[in-house]
Design a protein around this motif. Structure first.
Motif, short mmCIF file in Angstrom:
data_model
loop_
_atom_site.label_atom_id
_atom_site.label_comp_id
_atom_site.label_asym_id
_atom_site.label_seq_id
_atom_site.Cartn_x
_atom_site.Cartn_y
_atom_site.Cartn_z
N THR A 51 -56.23 38.85 -63.61
CA THR A 51 -55.73 38.34 -64.95
C THR A 51 -54.77 38.21 -65.41
O THR A 51 -53.31 38.89 -64.85
CB THR A 51 -56.80 39.43 -65.96
OG1 THR A 51 -56.53 38.62 -67.35
CG2 THR A 51 -56.21 40.49 -66.04
N GLU A 54 -51.32 40.63 -65.94
CA GLU A 54 -51.47 42.04 -65.18
C GLU A 54 -50.81 41.44 -63.67
O GLU A 54 -49.60 42.44 -63.44
CB GLU A 54 -52.87 42.89 -64.87
CG GLU A 54 -52.15 43.74 -63.58
CD GLU A 54 -53.53 44.74 -63.87
OE1 GLU A 54 -53.63 45.57 -64.70
OE2 GLU A 54 -54.50 45.29 -62.91
N LYS A 57 -46.95 41.61 -65.55
CA LYS A 57 -46.47 43.14 -65.44
C LYS A 57 -46.05 44.37 -64.03
O LYS A 57 -45.03 44.45 -64.63
CB LYS A 57 -47.50 43.70 -66.73
CG LYS A 57 -46.90 42.92 -68.14
CD LYS A 57 -46.05 42.45 -69.00
CE LYS A 57 -46.48 41.66 -70.18
NZ LYS A 57 -44.77 41.52 -70.60
N GLY B 193 -54.60 48.49 -65.03
CA GLY B 193 -54.09 48.57 -64.14
C GLY B 193 -54.67 49.63 -62.81
O GLY B 193 -56.01 48.76 -63.01
N GLY B 221 -56.23 43.21 -70.42
CA GLY B 221 -55.96 42.09 -70.45
C GLY B 221 -56.74 40.92 -71.11
O GLY B 221 -56.00 39.56 -71.42
N LYS B 245 -46.15 50.23 -66.00
CA LYS B 245 -46.16 48.70 -66.35
C LYS B 245 -46.94 47.50 -67.12
O LYS B 245 -46.75 46.75 -67.54
CB LYS B 245 -45.99 48.01 -64.50
CG LYS B 245 -44.78 48.58 -63.88
CD LYS B 245 -45.23 47.87 -62.26
CE LYS B 245 -44.02 48.65 -61.47
NZ LYS B 245 -44.45 48.04 -60.31
N THR B 246 -48.75 48.10 -67.00
CA THR B 246 -49.22 47.64 -68.02
C THR B 246 -49.43 47.74 -69.33
O THR B 246 -50.34 47.86 -70.20
CB THR B 246 -50.67 47.68 -67.21
OG1 THR B 246 -50.97 48.94 -67.06
CG2 THR B 246 -50.54 47.34 -65.90
N GLU B 248 -47.73 47.23 -71.62
CA GLU B 248 -47.91 46.76 -73.21
C GLU B 248 -49.19 45.36 -72.90
O GLU B 248 -49.59 45.27 -74.45
CB GLU B 248 -46.90 45.14 -72.60
CG GLU B 248 -45.72 46.40 -73.22
CD GLU B 248 -44.40 44.22 -72.33
OE1 GLU B 248 -44.00 43.03 -73.29
OE2 GLU B 248 -44.16 44.92 -71.49
N ILE B 249 -49.68 45.71 -71.62
CA ILE B 249 -51.49 45.26 -71.97
C ILE B 249 -51.82 46.22 -73.00
O ILE B 249 -52.31 45.30 -73.63
CB ILE B 249 -51.90 44.42 -71.10
CG1 ILE B 249 -50.89 43.79 -69.57
CG2 ILE B 249 -52.85 43.80 -70.83
CD1 ILE B 249 -50.81 43.81 -68.08
N ARG B 252 -50.80 45.80 -76.76
CA ARG B 252 -51.04 44.30 -77.02
C ARG B 252 -52.76 44.35 -77.54
O ARG B 252 -52.96 44.06 -79.23
CB ARG B 252 -51.14 42.73 -76.20
CG ARG B 252 -51.82 42.40 -77.24
CD ARG B 252 -50.79 40.68 -76.18
NE ARG B 252 -51.54 39.61 -76.71
CZ ARG B 252 -52.31 38.39 -75.85
NH1 ARG B 252 -52.32 38.50 -75.02
NH2 ARG B 252 -52.76 37.75 -76.49
N ASP B 284 -47.47 54.69 -62.33
CA ASP B 284 -48.91 54.18 -62.67
C ASP B 284 -50.03 54.16 -61.54
O ASP B 284 -51.09 54.58 -62.87
CB ASP B 284 -48.79 52.11 -62.72
CG ASP B 284 -47.96 51.29 -63.17
OD1 ASP B 284 -48.37 51.39 -64.10
OD2 ASP B 284 -46.60 51.85 -62.64
#
Lengths: 321, 321
Positions: A51, A54, A57, B193, B221, B245-246, B248-249, B252, B284
């Motif tokens: 997706t 991902e 980021k 992630g 996402g 890293k993910t 933020e996804i 949101r 992660d």
């Protein structure tokens, strides 16, 4: 340039190690048959499927000049997928984008753009999937070689017409489905093989997004490892049945559903004569196209029966998020 | 032999091109962080992840003497996964199996068996995931090399204790969750992630299999590309939030859920101090473990509140199918 020429040009510049398929929602799912084809047939080429957000980021280290990144967005404006093109370009990857929208944002940083149709008829809606699969076949043929290349090319020449005819012939069955399922509050969708993510997009797009019906989706081989405990008389399922190597997996799920009187709608590629025009060696990869075409008619009839147009949204395109 | 020695021995026999992770249901999902780690960090090694029956019926061409096939089954008797070992061996692949059950069917054709614990405590339930991830790290380190190898090894030395403590500290929040969700007829679960398939197994196993609650699952996402149209006041969601890293996804999706008053339970790795013991470069990959441990307590409390034990089944282990 066609897919063969695009791949030729990239191969003249760099050796290709990795192929990334990147999109969102239905456009992500439409790339799955191509990803599945390479997973099945490649021995050296790396394949993955993301997706878009991902991918952006948490960008894999292998996105570099030896990578082809294939992105798709119907309208060409999906922000995450547009960003994926920038991310891929910045890392030096070769970017091929699929969209129907000339000069859309997605086309700006793509090295190559393949335009597909969508609204014209049922067959046109399959071009995104079909062109991505063509790219996958070309990449394999021009790197490692592929034994059934001619059979795939022959399949591409026939699948659109067969799918269009199949969709047109499905109206009566689709109306029956719509009457039977229009009042259900939850509908599960499953499939296997190359069609796995047709089940996924049917669930998250056609059911949840376009009909606001609760839905879940899983591989029909996974059904027996958790989900099947939800099976009960009248719990609604849609089973998208493949004609090919994974048919037995789908058939086993069907047998169980019927045994416990679950409410089951089956769209079966076998019923539409897929094997009459596609060679058995490559039939697996064409199931998603014919099943997508037929189920589109089912979705249209469901929308009519529920008086909830497929275009109706409460959030998408209406507010920023 | 430990994972390092196993990979060393295989590498002495053959160059390794491909790694396959194969399992069913929760055992498939438990292999996902290892698959995700290699997708993120490998530049040459091919990676894929199959439900066992698809691996068996539609075996990829690259299953050969240059492949490592890593299979997992808690009880070691899952028929499809046992068959996957035979299929892999017949093709000449190197087979490493993870199970808790000494001398189970899964161990018979495996070249190497790694035994993990499960029932002893919350940390023990993470060993299947952790040992698969260790194998992935060793494979990468011994083929292409991996810059953060020592940070991963350090992480493995700390994650089990932190996860056990986190689970033990989650009881009160879990009881609140159970009271709030016990009467819901559908619960959605999402993450991103490396934790993507923790959401999947939470949905198909903890909800559908063990509680007979309707459920759907998707990547956070992907939420904005279909599923979010189902969002409404009081529609129940569980969001498994990553620190990495993910994040933020996930964040949101949370913002959107809160904006429309969806009923939202969040299990957030940040709240349990993951970053205080795991280096940021590798954090992660450890999210799935701490989140799995904490959500197990949530599931236990949900089972108590619903008077539906996690061990209760109507089909699994009770009849043949």
């Amino acid at each position: 340039m066609n897919s063969k020429e695009i791949v030729q040009e990239i191969m003249q510049k760099n050796e290709v190690d990795s192929v990334f398929f990147v999109g969102c929602g239905a456009s992500k799912a439409d790339l799955y048959p191509a990803k599945y084809f390479l997973d099945q047939n490649a021995k050296k080429i790396r394949v993955s499927h993301y997706t878009a957000n991902e991918f952006n980021k948490s960008t894999p280290l292998s996105v570099n000049e030896h990578a082809i990144v294939i992105t798709a967005s119907l309208g060409g404006a999906t922000p995450e997928t547009v960003t994926a093109n920038s991310v891929a370009k910045e890392k030096g990857a070769h970017v091929i984008s699929l969209t129907r929208t000339v000069d859309s944002a997605l086309t700006k940083e793509a090295d190559y753009v393949i335009y597909h149709r969508f609204g014209e008829n049922y067959a046109a809606k399959l071009e995104k999937t079909g062109y991505a699969l063509e790219l996958a076949v070309e990449i394999l043929q021009q790197t490692e070689g592929y034994n059934h290349y001619e059979k795939m090319i022959d399949g591409f020449s026939k699948i659109y017409n067969l799918s269009q005819q199949s969709a047109e012939s499905a109206r009566l069955e689709a109306k029956k489905f719509a009457q039977a399922y229009k009042d259900d509050s939850v509908i599960y969708v499953m499939s296997s093989g190359a069609t796995h993510e047709v089940a996924y997009s049917t669930s998250i797009c056609l059911m949840m997004e376009m009909q606001w019906i609760h839905s879940g989706t899983f591989h029909s081989g996974e059904f027996f490892h958790g989900p099947f405990e939800i099976t009960d008389k009248d719990v609604p399922f849609v089973l998208l049945m493949n004609d090919g190597k994974t048919r037995e997996i789908d058939a086993r799920a069907l047998t169980f559903l019927e045994r416990f009187d679950a409410k089951t709608a089956v769209v079966d590629a076998l019923d539409y004569g897929l094997s009459s025009v596609i060679d058995a060696e490559v039939i697996d990869y064409f199931n998603p196209m014919i099943i997508t075409a037929v189920f589109r008619v089912y979705a249209e009839e469901l929308a009519i029966a529920r008086e909830h147009p497929l275009t109706k949204r409460r959030y998408m395109w209406k507010l920023s998020y």
